[in-house]
Design an enzyme around this catalytic site. Structure first.
Site, PDB file in Angstrom:
ATOM      1  N   GLY A 207       1.026  -1.278   0.092  1.00 20.15           N
ATOM      2  CA  GLY A 207       0.027  -0.051   0.049  1.00 20.15           C
ATOM      3  C   GLY A 207       0.744   1.116  -0.002  1.00 20.15           C
ATOM      4  N   GLU A 208       0.579   1.954   0.774  1.00 24.23           N
ATOM      5  CA  GLU A 208       1.273   3.461   0.887  1.00 24.23           C
ATOM      6  C   GLU A 208       2.769   3.080   1.374  1.00 24.23           C
ATOM      7  OE1 GLU A 208       0.345   6.180   3.924  1.00 24.23           O
ATOM      8  OE2 GLU A 208      -0.185   4.631   5.194  1.00 24.23           O
ATOM      9  N   GLY A 210       4.792   1.267  -0.344  1.00 25.88           N
ATOM     10  CA  GLY A 210       5.562   0.734  -1.475  1.00 25.88           C
ATOM     11  C   GLY A 210       5.526  -0.869  -1.849  1.00 25.88           C
ATOM     12  N   ASP A 238      -4.326  -3.507  -8.528  1.00 21.53           N
ATOM     13  CA  ASP A 238      -4.539  -3.591  -9.874  1.00 21.53           C
ATOM     14  C   ASP A 238      -3.841  -2.842 -10.835  1.00 21.53           C
ATOM     15  OD1 ASP A 238      -6.409  -5.789  -9.274  1.00 21.53           O
ATOM     16  OD2 ASP A 238      -7.901  -4.033  -8.873  1.00 21.53           O
TER      17      ASP A 238
HETATM   18  P1  AMP Z   1      -7.680  -3.546  -5.463  1.00 23.45           P
HETATM   19  O1  AMP Z   1      -8.158  -2.479  -4.667  1.00 23.45           O
HETATM   20  O2  AMP Z   1      -6.550  -3.438  -6.456  1.00 23.45           O
HETATM   21  O3  AMP Z   1      -7.647  -4.808  -4.709  1.00 23.45           O
HETATM   22  O4  AMP Z   1      -8.699  -4.058  -6.443  1.00 23.45           O
HETATM   23  C1  AMP Z   1     -10.149  -3.574  -6.189  1.00 23.45           C
HETATM   24  C2  AMP Z   1     -11.082  -4.075  -7.482  1.00 23.45           C
HETATM   25  O5  AMP Z   1     -11.200  -5.550  -7.073  1.00 23.45           O
HETATM   26  C3  AMP Z   1     -12.530  -3.645  -7.235  1.00 23.45           C
HETATM   27  O6  AMP Z   1     -12.708  -2.748  -8.553  1.00 23.45           O
HETATM   28  C4  AMP Z   1     -13.273  -4.763  -7.275  1.00 23.45           C
HETATM   29  O7  AMP Z   1     -14.393  -4.812  -8.566  1.00 23.45           O
HETATM   30  C5  AMP Z   1     -12.417  -6.108  -7.691  1.00 23.45           C
HETATM   31  N1  AMP Z   1     -12.733  -7.238  -6.557  1.00 23.45           N
HETATM   32  C6  AMP Z   1     -13.093  -7.177  -5.417  1.00 23.45           C
HETATM   33  N2  AMP Z   1     -13.164  -8.506  -4.982  1.00 23.45           N
HETATM   34  C7  AMP Z   1     -13.026  -9.184  -6.064  1.00 23.45           C
HETATM   35  C8  AMP Z   1     -12.843 -10.790  -6.090  1.00 23.45           C
HETATM   36  N3  AMP Z   1     -13.344 -11.522  -5.088  1.00 23.45           N
HETATM   37  N4  AMP Z   1     -12.727 -11.131  -7.100  1.00 23.45           N
HETATM   38  C9  AMP Z   1     -12.155 -10.421  -8.381  1.00 23.45           C
HETATM   39  N5  AMP Z   1     -12.266  -9.133  -8.138  1.00 23.45           N
HETATM   40  C10 AMP Z   1     -12.636  -8.503  -7.161  1.00 23.45           C
END
Ligand code: AMP
Length: 308
Positions: A207-208, A210, A238
């Site tokens: 996270g914040e 790194g 992501d």
């Molecule tokens: P992150 O903050 O990078 O972990 O990703 C958040 C994104 O993950 C959100 O836009 C959600 O739609 C997606 N997400 C949340 N839970 C899941 C899951 N169980 N499987 C796939 N994608 C997910």
């Protein structure tokens, strides 16, 4: 031109942070990965599923950034995957309030014919069986397979997750998830245990604070850029993964040295993602803005010291 296959959710998200709250907005792992990877001028395709309730304008937003959507199935009578989360005051941790799999529950991914020989495959957060099925469809062994996952799949499909982890070169995972997956508190020991599960490279996102890249006994650390405003960390992981995989698809060099640069690109792109809710900041981010921030990143981490 490097070819990249991106697998992951294309979703609706509803988010609550200490700064505000959104109704259903565009989200999903493949969405954030695609928006980040679109900065590398590569041939990228998303493989996912949405329901008939998913607005065409969201799909257009992705295809306008040159992301091929042939592999995004639209199930007319179905509903789109929905996730809702609430961040704690420190913004580094969150509670999942709702996960509705909807069309994702019976999703059979189909990689478009023209992308089955892609050099890089980015397996975004999804059911590990779906992730494996994408690898089964590749007609040529990709130069690099990167996998991202989360605690939800560790809780609900651990054996399937182990099976796909075995097949990838790089895993990107956050610190808490690395601890959950291995039962180890030390991230160094956790990375070693994950190496033993298959991936030669382990990226632990903090996270914040790194991200760390582990490869055998080598470790590289990149801080996150200290930011004045963090509104919503959703999608930062992501976006990081999309920047990482996009850069490697573009440069076609999967050495440890080049992966360090990929980490810097991933961190730089993620630093934009958190500045606004959902995908808002990533939608119109220019390459020029990215370039300026890369320079800031360089200044932040570069120093010269005389060692006697
Ligand atoms: P992150 O903050 O990078 O972990 O990703 C958040 C994104 O993950 C959100 O836009 C959600 O739609 C997606 N997400 C949340 N839970 C899941 C899951 N169980 N499987 C796939 N994608 C997910």
């Amino acid at each position: 031109m490097g070819k990249l296959v991106i697998v992951g959710t294309v979703a609706f998200d509803a988010i609550e942070t200490p700064f505000g709250k959104t109704d259903k907005i565009l989200g999903g792992a493949a969405t954030f990965i695609g928006l980040a990877a679109s900065h590398f001028n590569i041939d990228a395709a998303a493989v996912s599923v949405v329901g008939g309730d998913f607005p065409q304008k969201y799909l257009d937003l992705l295809s306008d950034r040159n992301i091929n959507l042939e592999g995004v199935e639209i199930v007319k009578e179905g509903k789109t995957f929905f996730w809702s989360g609430r961040y704690h005051n420190d913004m580094n941790s969150r509670d999942t309030l709702v996960t509705e799999l909807n069309t994702l529950a019976d999703f059979n991914p189909v990689v478009p014919e023209n992308y089955r020989d892609a050099s890089v495959v980015m397996l975004g957060n999804l059911h590990p069986i779906v992730q494996s099925s994408v690898l089964d469809q590749m007609t040529k062994k990709p130069d690099l397979v990167v996998l991202d996952t989360m605690n939800f799949w560790m809780d609900s499909a651990l054996d399937d997750l182990y099976n796909v982890i075995k097949r990838v070169d790089v895993i990107t995972i956050n610190d808490e998830e690395a601890r959950q997956l291995t039962g180890e508190y030390s991230l160094v020991v956790a990375a070693r245990k994950i190496h033993a599960m298959g991936p030669k490279y382990v990226v632990i996102k903090k996270g914040e604070h790194g991200a760390l890249l582990f490869h055998d006994d080598n470790v590289f650390y990149a801080p996150a850029l200290p930011l004045e405003e963090v509104f919503d960390p959703t999608g930062a992981g992501d976006t990081f993964a999309g920047g990482f995989a996009g850069y490697l698809a573009k440069t076609n060099d999967t050495s440890f040295e080049n992966m360090k640069n990929a980490i810097i690109y991933g961190s730089t792109l993620a630093s934009f993602c958190v500045e606004k809710f959902g995908t808002e900041r990533m939608q119109n981010l220019s390459n020029d803005e990215v370039h300026k921030r890369l320079l800031q990143f360089k200044q932040l981490t570069q120093f010269e010291i005389e060692l006697g």
